[in-house]
Design an enzyme around this catalytic site. Structure first.
Site, PDB file in Angstrom:
ATOM      1  N   SER A  95      38.271 -81.176 -49.051  1.00 38.99           N
ATOM      2  CA  SER A  95      36.938 -81.756 -49.154  1.00 38.99           C
ATOM      3  C   SER A  95      35.893 -81.110 -48.252  1.00 38.99           C
ATOM      4  O   SER A  95      34.754 -81.561 -48.233  1.00 38.99           O
ATOM      5  CB  SER A  95      36.982 -83.272 -48.915  1.00 38.99           C
ATOM      6  OG  SER A  95      37.587 -83.584 -47.694  1.00 38.99           O
TER       7      SER A  95
ATOM      8  N   LYS B  74      28.371 -84.770 -41.054  1.00 41.24           N
ATOM      9  CA  LYS B  74      28.928 -85.705 -42.036  1.00 41.24           C
ATOM     10  C   LYS B  74      28.959 -87.108 -41.444  1.00 41.24           C
ATOM     11  O   LYS B  74      29.259 -87.291 -40.263  1.00 41.24           O
ATOM     12  CB  LYS B  74      30.328 -85.236 -42.419  1.00 41.24           C
ATOM     13  CG  LYS B  74      30.980 -86.022 -43.539  1.00 41.24           C
ATOM     14  CD  LYS B  74      32.315 -85.386 -43.917  1.00 41.24           C
ATOM     15  CE  LYS B  74      33.023 -86.165 -45.016  1.00 41.24           C
ATOM     16  NZ  LYS B  74      34.281 -85.515 -45.413  1.00 41.24           N
TER      17      LYS B  74
ATOM     18  N   SER C 157      34.124 -84.981 -50.743  1.00 41.23           N
ATOM     19  CA  SER C 157      33.681 -85.865 -49.673  1.00 41.23           C
ATOM     20  C   SER C 157      32.676 -85.268 -48.705  1.00 41.23           C
ATOM     21  O   SER C 157      31.810 -85.958 -48.210  1.00 41.23           O
ATOM     22  CB  SER C 157      34.877 -86.457 -48.928  1.00 41.23           C
ATOM     23  OG  SER C 157      35.315 -85.681 -47.868  1.00 41.23           O
TER      24      SER C 157
END
Length: 464
Positions: free
Chosen positions: A175, A78, A151
């Site tokens: 998320s 991420k 997210s």
């Protein structure tokens, strides 16, 4: 197809030198090139860096220095997790050219295990409520018109579509678990402090966790074993020793006590989600578990307290950028930060006291049950017409989702989302398992038993 093989399967090929890390990495990069213009999972593809890592892994393995099941295995991170020499933008305009000087601890640990970083994954702006207008949101590989789970969305999409063998995400209120559920993969939100957050841009520091998203439970065990453990650079990291998560996997669930959160099934839950979760409970019973109904207490109080802690701590995280760079934020996040600046300190203090009460109330549930079972999301992945990319999600819909995940972020309890079915229209459904602090091994054992019994891991999204 190789790109849908598990880490365990490809690691065996790498160890036997039937496929090289370079071949594996090139295959992964080719798949990203072929599909990511459609899926938009990656914000940065680190092809040259990945091939350098892969060549080094190949040389090490040829010399007899095999490091273990992640050696030569491609993964994605991420884009709020620092990667030395590779830009880390947090999905924002403000940091879009930021290149960290050092790796986050989780990245360092994966590289010590020999893993190969193929790129950084798309996320909502600063892991918040919506995407910056400059960022193209990821597409759900099961149905392009439906939500990908907020997210850590790029992480869920990349794992589900076989763009990498594992990904890293973060979870502050759901998320990581939402993308796992919406994309039909496995996601682990560890106990707060189980995995270091050093080098990870904060969203709300007393709530943030880092964990793996993978296609199988065994793969989640492999990645979690690599990244978990104490880190002196993260003052919140736990000192507890890291167990061998793979060693705990077992399909016999006797004498496990499962608390089926029937009270949660009476909230806003789609009929197909309720049916799939109840079917998963029957599977656990067939595997030897004693399944009894439980009531999860203080849900609404927990969501309210979570929201106040979240908004206040998010404002702290942005102290270096807001309000000085306010015009560079999306309108949705800018309004959210303005809301945080108006929160009285008494409300933050009251939220902390509520957190203590909720933590105790949830912990007491584990006197009568070893594991809680409930939906990861009460709804099927919603259509994007309802959950637009700018983050203005209807309050009623957001609250309904948060009621299943935010309480356990608030209390720091670990949770695993594992696929437990599909809707008639082909949308994934996730089962959430929650356990006492430090019980990741038990949760993964239960998730692995369910995975083997219902075998949804063999189903593939229609993306090639």
């Amino acid at each position: 197809m190789l790109h849908y093989d598990s880490i365990a399967e490809v690691a065996a090929l790498v160890e036997r030198r039937e496929i090289s890390p370079v071949e594996l990495t090139r295959a992964c990069l080719d798949r990203i090139e072929a599909l990511d213009a459609q899926l938009h999972a990656f914000i940065t593809v680190s092809a040259e860096f990945a091939l350098r890592q892969a060549r080094r892994a190949e040389e090490e393995i040829a010399a007899g220095n095999y490091r273990g099941p992640l050696h030569g295995i491609p993964y994605g991170a991420k884009d709020l997790i620092d990667t030395s020499g590779i830009r880390t933008t947090c999905g924002s305009k403000i940091l879009r050219e930021r290149v960290p000087a050092e790796n986050a601890t989780v990245v360092s640990r994966l590289h010590e295990a020999g893993a190969v970083l193929v790129g950084k994954l798309v996320m909502t702006e600063f892991a918040g409520i919506g995407y910056h207008p400059d960022v193209v949101p990821p597409q759900n590989p099961w149905h392009a018109g439906h939500w990908t789970g907020q997210s850590s969305s790029g992480s869920g999409v990349a794992a589900a579509a076989g763009l990498s063998f594992a990904t890293l995400g973060t979870d502050t209120g759901g998320s990581l678990r939402y993308p796992a559920s919406a994309c039909g993969v496995v996601g682990v939100k560890p106990t707060y402090g189980r995995v270091s957050r050093h080098g990870v841009f904060p969203l709300a520091e007393s709530l943030d966790t880092v964990g793996p998203i993978t296609r199988t439970v065994d793969d989640a065990c492999i990645v979690l074993n690599a990244i978990a453990g104490e880190d002196e650079r993260d003052p919140t990291s736990l000192r507890d020793p890291v167990p061998d998560y793979r060693a705990a996997l077992d399909t016999d669930l006797r004498p496990l006590r499962v608390g089926l959160a029937e009270s949660m099934l009476d909230r806003v839950v789609d009929a197909e989600v309720k049916s799939a979760v109840e079917a998963a409970a029957r599977v656990m019973a067939d595997l030897g578990a004693a399944v009894e109904p439980v009531t999860v207490p203080m849900i609404d109080e927990a969501v309210g307290a979570w929201g106040n802690l979240f908004v206040a701590e998010c404002l702290v995280a942005h102290a270096d950028y807001y309000p000085d760079h306010a015009p560079d934020y999306s309108e949705a996040l800018r309004l959210f930060l303005e809301q945080g600046s108006n929160l009285p300190g008494t409300e933050y203090a009251r939220a902390h006291l509520t957190r203590l009460a909720v933590r105790r109330a949830v912990s007491l549930l584990f006197d009568a049950a070893d594991v809680l079972a409930l939906p990861t999301m009460g709804r099927l992945p919603p259509p994007l017409t309802e959950f637009p990319a700018d983050g203005i999600i209807p309050q009623e819909s957001a609250g309904a989702l948060l009621s299943f995940t935010a309480p356990f972020a608030l209390t720091g309890h670990p949770a695993v989302s594992v696929p437990c079915g599909f809707s008639e229209g082909g949308l994934p459904i996730g089962l959430q398992l929650v356990g006492p602090h430090g019980s990741e091994a038990l949760l993964l054992k239960v998730a692995g038993a369910i995975e083997k019994a219902i075998d949804w891991s063999e189903r593939r999204p229609p993306v090639g």
